[in-house]
Design an enzyme around this catalytic site. Structure first.
Site, PDB file in Angstrom:
ATOM      1  N   PHE A  25      24.885  32.562  29.142  1.00 24.98           N
ATOM      2  CA  PHE A  25      24.949  32.106  30.723  1.00 24.98           C
ATOM      3  C   PHE A  25      23.635  32.724  31.175  1.00 24.98           C
ATOM      4  CE2 PHE A  25      28.850  30.829  32.896  1.00 24.98           C
ATOM      5  CZ  PHE A  25      29.573  30.376  31.723  1.00 24.98           C
ATOM      6  N   CYS A  31      21.225  30.435  46.457  1.00 27.22           N
ATOM      7  CA  CYS A  31      22.267  29.122  46.608  1.00 27.22           C
ATOM      8  C   CYS A  31      21.509  28.531  47.980  1.00 27.22           C
ATOM      9  CB  CYS A  31      23.587  29.629  46.558  1.00 27.22           C
ATOM     10  SG  CYS A  31      24.516  28.275  46.589  1.00 27.22           S
ATOM     11  N   CYS A  46      29.653  27.458  52.281  1.00 26.88           N
ATOM     12  CA  CYS A  46      30.513  27.759  51.086  1.00 26.88           C
ATOM     13  C   CYS A  46      30.877  29.135  51.304  1.00 26.88           C
ATOM     14  CB  CYS A  46      29.913  27.445  49.596  1.00 26.88           C
ATOM     15  SG  CYS A  46      30.923  27.787  48.312  1.00 26.88           S
ATOM     16  N   CYS A  49      32.995  31.766  47.589  1.00 28.48           N
ATOM     17  CA  CYS A  49      32.134  32.056  46.314  1.00 28.48           C
ATOM     18  C   CYS A  49      32.454  33.508  45.618  1.00 28.48           C
ATOM     19  CB  CYS A  49      30.589  32.194  46.696  1.00 28.48           C
ATOM     20  SG  CYS A  49      29.520  32.527  45.284  1.00 28.48           S
ATOM     21  N   ASP A  50      32.753  33.321  44.514  1.00 29.61           N
ATOM     22  CA  ASP A  50      33.132  34.749  43.796  1.00 29.61           C
ATOM     23  C   ASP A  50      32.008  35.477  42.794  1.00 29.61           C
ATOM     24  OD1 ASP A  50      33.188  32.963  41.628  1.00 29.61           O
ATOM     25  OD2 ASP A  50      35.297  33.126  41.289  1.00 29.61           O
ATOM     26  N   THR A  51      30.963  34.840  43.102  1.00 33.45           N
ATOM     27  CA  THR A  51      29.647  35.253  42.289  1.00 33.45           C
ATOM     28  C   THR A  51      28.503  36.006  43.002  1.00 33.45           C
ATOM     29  OG1 THR A  51      30.108  33.254  41.080  1.00 33.45           O
ATOM     30  CG2 THR A  51      28.218  34.287  40.734  1.00 33.45           C
ATOM     31  N   GLU A 116      25.903  23.840  35.788  1.00 34.27           N
ATOM     32  CA  GLU A 116      27.065  24.103  36.969  1.00 34.27           C
ATOM     33  C   GLU A 116      26.317  24.046  38.361  1.00 34.27           C
ATOM     34  OE1 GLU A 116      30.103  26.898  35.886  1.00 34.27           O
ATOM     35  OE2 GLU A 116      30.518  25.811  33.798  1.00 34.27           O
ATOM     36  N   HIS A 204      38.107  32.980  31.245  1.00 36.56           N
ATOM     37  CA  HIS A 204      37.221  34.373  30.964  1.00 36.56           C
ATOM     38  C   HIS A 204      37.796  35.495  31.855  1.00 36.56           C
ATOM     39  CE1 HIS A 204      35.640  32.092  34.278  1.00 36.56           C
ATOM     40  NE2 HIS A 204      35.005  33.238  34.732  1.00 36.56           N
TER      41      HIS A 204
END
Ligand code: SF4
Length: 210
Positions: A25, A31, A46, A49-51, A116, A204
Protein backbone atom coordinates in the site's frame (compact mmCIF):
# COMPACT_ATOMS: atom_id res chain seq x y z
CA UNK A 1 8.67 15.81 -9.11
CA UNK A 2 9.01 15.15 -5.41
CA UNK A 3 6.42 12.71 -4.07
CA UNK A 4 4.98 13.09 -0.57
CA UNK A 5 4.09 9.71 0.91
CA UNK A 6 2.22 9.42 4.19
CA UNK A 7 2.99 5.74 4.66
CA UNK A 8 3.84 2.61 2.70
CA UNK A 9 3.59 -0.96 3.90
CA UNK A 10 3.11 -4.57 2.87
CA UNK A 11 -0.28 -6.08 3.67
CA UNK A 12 -3.28 -7.83 2.11
CA UNK A 13 -5.74 -5.74 0.13
CA UNK A 14 -8.85 -5.61 2.28
CA UNK A 15 -11.47 -4.17 -0.05
CA UNK A 16 -13.03 -4.64 -3.43
CA UNK A 17 -12.60 -7.28 -6.09
CA UNK A 18 -8.94 -7.87 -5.20
CA UNK A 19 -9.52 -8.39 -1.49
CA UNK A 20 -7.13 -10.92 -0.04
CA UNK A 21 -4.27 -10.15 -2.42
CA UNK A 22 -0.79 -9.40 -1.10
CA UNK A 23 -0.01 -5.80 -1.92
CA UNK A 24 2.21 -2.90 -1.04
CA UNK A 25 0.00 0.00 0.00
CA UNK A 26 1.41 3.33 -1.10
CA UNK A 27 -0.52 6.07 0.62
CA UNK A 28 0.12 9.54 -0.73
CA UNK A 29 -0.25 12.57 1.49
CA UNK A 30 -2.98 15.13 0.75
CA UNK A 31 -6.51 15.17 -0.63
CA UNK A 32 -8.47 17.73 -2.62
CA UNK A 33 -11.75 17.06 -0.74
CA UNK A 34 -10.56 17.56 2.86
CA UNK A 35 -7.47 19.01 4.52
CA UNK A 36 -7.28 16.02 6.85
CA UNK A 37 -7.57 18.30 9.91
CA UNK A 38 -10.47 17.57 12.25
CA UNK A 39 -11.28 21.28 12.62
CA UNK A 40 -12.00 21.41 8.88
CA UNK A 41 -14.09 18.23 8.61
CA UNK A 42 -17.53 19.84 8.88
CA UNK A 43 -16.92 22.23 6.00
CA UNK A 44 -15.15 19.65 3.80
CA UNK A 45 -16.72 18.18 0.66
CA UNK A 46 -15.90 14.72 2.01
CA UNK A 47 -16.73 14.41 5.70
CA UNK A 48 -16.57 10.69 6.49
CA UNK A 49 -12.90 9.95 5.83
CA UNK A 50 -11.39 7.26 8.05
CA UNK A 51 -7.78 7.75 6.91
CA UNK A 52 -4.87 9.81 8.19
CA UNK A 53 -3.19 11.20 5.09
CA UNK A 54 -1.58 14.31 6.58
CA UNK A 55 2.19 14.66 6.42
CA UNK A 56 4.88 12.14 5.59
CA UNK A 57 5.56 10.77 9.05
CA UNK A 58 3.95 7.33 8.82
CA UNK A 59 5.80 4.02 8.63
CA UNK A 60 7.46 3.78 5.23
CA UNK A 61 6.52 7.38 4.48
CA UNK A 62 8.67 10.30 3.48
CA UNK A 63 9.55 12.53 0.56
CA UNK A 64 10.97 10.93 -2.56
CA UNK A 65 12.88 13.08 -5.00
CA UNK A 66 11.96 11.13 -8.13
CA UNK A 67 9.87 8.25 -9.44
CA UNK A 68 12.69 5.71 -9.53
CA UNK A 69 13.52 6.26 -5.87
CA UNK A 70 9.90 5.76 -4.87
CA UNK A 71 9.47 2.68 -7.06
CA UNK A 72 12.58 1.11 -5.52
CA UNK A 73 11.16 1.89 -2.07
CA UNK A 74 7.99 -0.03 -3.01
CA UNK A 75 10.13 -2.92 -4.24
CA UNK A 76 12.05 -3.01 -0.97
CA UNK A 77 8.78 -3.22 0.96
CA UNK A 78 7.58 -6.07 -1.24
CA UNK A 79 10.78 -7.97 -0.49
CA UNK A 80 13.36 -9.66 -2.61
CA UNK A 81 12.70 -13.00 -4.14
CA UNK A 82 8.93 -12.88 -4.23
CA UNK A 83 7.21 -12.30 -7.57
CA UNK A 84 6.12 -8.68 -7.67
CA UNK A 85 2.45 -8.45 -8.31
CA UNK A 86 0.54 -5.58 -6.82
CA UNK A 87 0.97 -2.07 -5.51
CA UNK A 88 -2.17 -0.26 -4.33
CA UNK A 89 -1.75 3.47 -4.78
CA UNK A 90 -4.09 5.36 -2.50
CA UNK A 91 -4.27 8.39 -0.26
CA UNK A 92 -5.53 10.91 0.32
CA UNK A 93 -6.17 11.44 -3.35
CA UNK A 94 -3.48 9.59 -5.32
CA UNK A 95 -4.15 11.31 -8.63
CA UNK A 96 -2.71 14.52 -7.17
CA UNK A 97 0.71 12.85 -7.41
CA UNK A 98 0.59 9.65 -9.50
CA UNK A 99 2.07 10.77 -12.80
CA UNK A 100 3.30 8.99 -15.92
CA UNK A 101 6.87 8.81 -14.59
CA UNK A 102 5.79 6.90 -11.50
CA UNK A 103 3.50 4.60 -13.50
CA UNK A 104 6.45 3.74 -15.73
CA UNK A 105 8.84 3.29 -12.82
CA UNK A 106 6.47 0.94 -10.94
CA UNK A 107 5.87 -1.08 -14.10
CA UNK A 108 9.63 -1.29 -14.65
CA UNK A 109 9.93 -2.78 -11.15
CA UNK A 110 7.41 -5.45 -12.15
CA UNK A 111 4.28 -4.23 -10.37
CA UNK A 112 0.67 -4.15 -11.45
CA UNK A 113 -0.71 -0.79 -10.34
CA UNK A 114 -4.08 -0.56 -8.62
CA UNK A 115 -5.39 2.90 -7.75
CA UNK A 116 -8.13 4.02 -5.37
CA UNK A 117 -9.28 7.52 -6.32
CA UNK A 118 -12.21 9.80 -5.59
CA UNK A 119 -12.61 10.37 -9.34
CA UNK A 120 -12.37 14.15 -9.32
CA UNK A 121 -9.12 14.08 -11.33
CA UNK A 122 -8.75 12.18 -14.60
CA UNK A 123 -6.72 9.02 -14.11
CA UNK A 124 -3.19 8.84 -15.46
CA UNK A 125 -2.99 6.39 -18.41
CA UNK A 126 -1.39 3.02 -17.77
CA UNK A 127 -3.07 2.15 -14.47
CA UNK A 128 -3.86 -1.58 -14.37
CA UNK A 129 -6.79 -1.53 -11.95
CA UNK A 130 -8.78 1.61 -11.31
CA UNK A 131 -11.18 1.88 -8.39
CA UNK A 132 -13.25 5.04 -8.16
CA UNK A 133 -15.07 5.87 -4.93
CA UNK A 134 -17.45 8.79 -5.60
CA UNK A 135 -18.16 11.38 -2.95
CA UNK A 136 -21.43 13.31 -2.77
CA UNK A 137 -21.03 16.96 -3.66
CA UNK A 138 -17.88 16.46 -5.73
CA UNK A 139 -17.49 16.73 -9.48
CA UNK A 140 -16.64 13.23 -10.75
CA UNK A 141 -14.73 13.45 -14.02
CA UNK A 142 -13.40 9.87 -14.06
CA UNK A 143 -16.51 7.83 -14.90
CA UNK A 144 -14.87 4.69 -16.22
CA UNK A 145 -12.63 2.09 -14.67
CA UNK A 146 -12.60 -1.38 -13.17
CA UNK A 147 -14.63 -0.94 -10.01
CA UNK A 148 -16.95 1.75 -8.73
CA UNK A 149 -16.98 1.55 -4.95
CA UNK A 150 -19.86 3.37 -3.34
CA UNK A 151 -19.44 4.01 0.39
CA UNK A 152 -22.99 3.94 1.72
CA UNK A 153 -25.12 5.70 2.81
CA UNK A 154 -24.25 9.11 1.37
CA UNK A 155 -26.94 11.77 1.24
CA UNK A 156 -26.89 13.46 -2.15
CA UNK A 157 -25.68 10.44 -4.13
CA UNK A 158 -28.21 8.39 -6.08
CA UNK A 159 -26.98 4.87 -6.98
CA UNK A 160 -29.46 4.69 -9.87
CA UNK A 161 -27.95 7.81 -11.42
CA UNK A 162 -24.44 6.34 -11.61
CA UNK A 163 -25.26 2.80 -12.72
CA UNK A 164 -24.63 3.67 -16.36
CA UNK A 165 -21.03 4.72 -15.71
CA UNK A 166 -18.49 2.55 -17.49
CA UNK A 167 -17.26 0.17 -14.79
CA UNK A 168 -16.89 -3.61 -14.76
CA UNK A 169 -17.90 -3.93 -11.10
CA UNK A 170 -20.30 -1.93 -8.93
CA UNK A 171 -19.59 -2.35 -5.21
CA UNK A 172 -21.40 -0.98 -2.19
CA UNK A 173 -19.43 -0.73 1.06
CA UNK A 174 -21.03 0.13 4.41
CA UNK A 175 -19.71 3.39 5.77
CA UNK A 176 -17.34 3.03 8.73
CA UNK A 177 -19.22 5.37 11.07
CA UNK A 178 -20.69 5.53 14.57
CA UNK A 179 -23.79 3.58 13.57
CA UNK A 180 -22.16 0.70 11.71
CA UNK A 181 -25.17 -1.58 12.06
CA UNK A 182 -27.41 0.94 10.32
CA UNK A 183 -24.86 1.47 7.55
CA UNK A 184 -24.57 -2.28 7.05
CA UNK A 185 -28.34 -2.62 6.89
CA UNK A 186 -28.78 0.01 4.19
CA UNK A 187 -25.82 -1.34 2.20
CA UNK A 188 -27.33 -4.82 2.26
CA UNK A 189 -30.68 -3.33 1.27
CA UNK A 190 -29.14 -1.57 -1.71
CA UNK A 191 -27.49 -4.78 -2.94
CA UNK A 192 -30.78 -6.63 -2.53
CA UNK A 193 -32.88 -3.98 -4.28
CA UNK A 194 -30.44 -3.12 -7.08
CA UNK A 195 -28.59 -6.32 -8.10
CA UNK A 196 -25.95 -4.46 -10.10
CA UNK A 197 -24.39 -3.58 -6.75
CA UNK A 198 -22.39 -6.17 -4.80
CA UNK A 199 -21.71 -5.86 -1.09
CA UNK A 200 -18.03 -5.44 -0.19
CA UNK A 201 -16.67 -5.30 3.34
CA UNK A 202 -13.47 -3.84 4.75
CA UNK A 203 -11.98 -7.25 5.46
CA UNK A 204 -8.69 -5.81 6.75
CA UNK A 205 -10.59 -4.24 9.65
CA UNK A 206 -12.45 -7.47 10.38
CA UNK A 207 -9.28 -9.57 10.56
CA UNK A 208 -7.08 -6.90 12.15
CA UNK A 209 -4.76 -5.95 9.29
CA UNK A 210 -3.76 -2.41 8.43
S1 SF4 B 1 -11.85 11.70 -0.81
FE1 SF4 B 1 -10.99 9.85 0.15
S2 SF4 B 1 -9.03 10.49 1.06
FE2 SF4 B 1 -10.17 12.36 0.54
S3 SF4 B 1 -11.20 12.91 2.44
FE3 SF4 B 1 -12.63 11.63 1.26
S4 SF4 B 1 -12.31 9.49 1.92
FE4 SF4 B 1 -10.56 10.74 2.63
Amino acid sequence: MTYAVKEAFLTLQGEGMQAGSRAVFLRFAGCNLWTGREEDRRKAVCQFCDTDFVGTDGAGGGKFADADLLARHVTALWGEGAERLLVVVTGGEPMLQLDAALVDALHAEGFRIAVESNGTIAATPGIDWLCISPKAGSDIVQRSGDELKLVWPQAGLDPAAIEDWDFAHFLVQPMDCEDREAAMAVAIALAMERPRWRLTLQAHKIVGLR
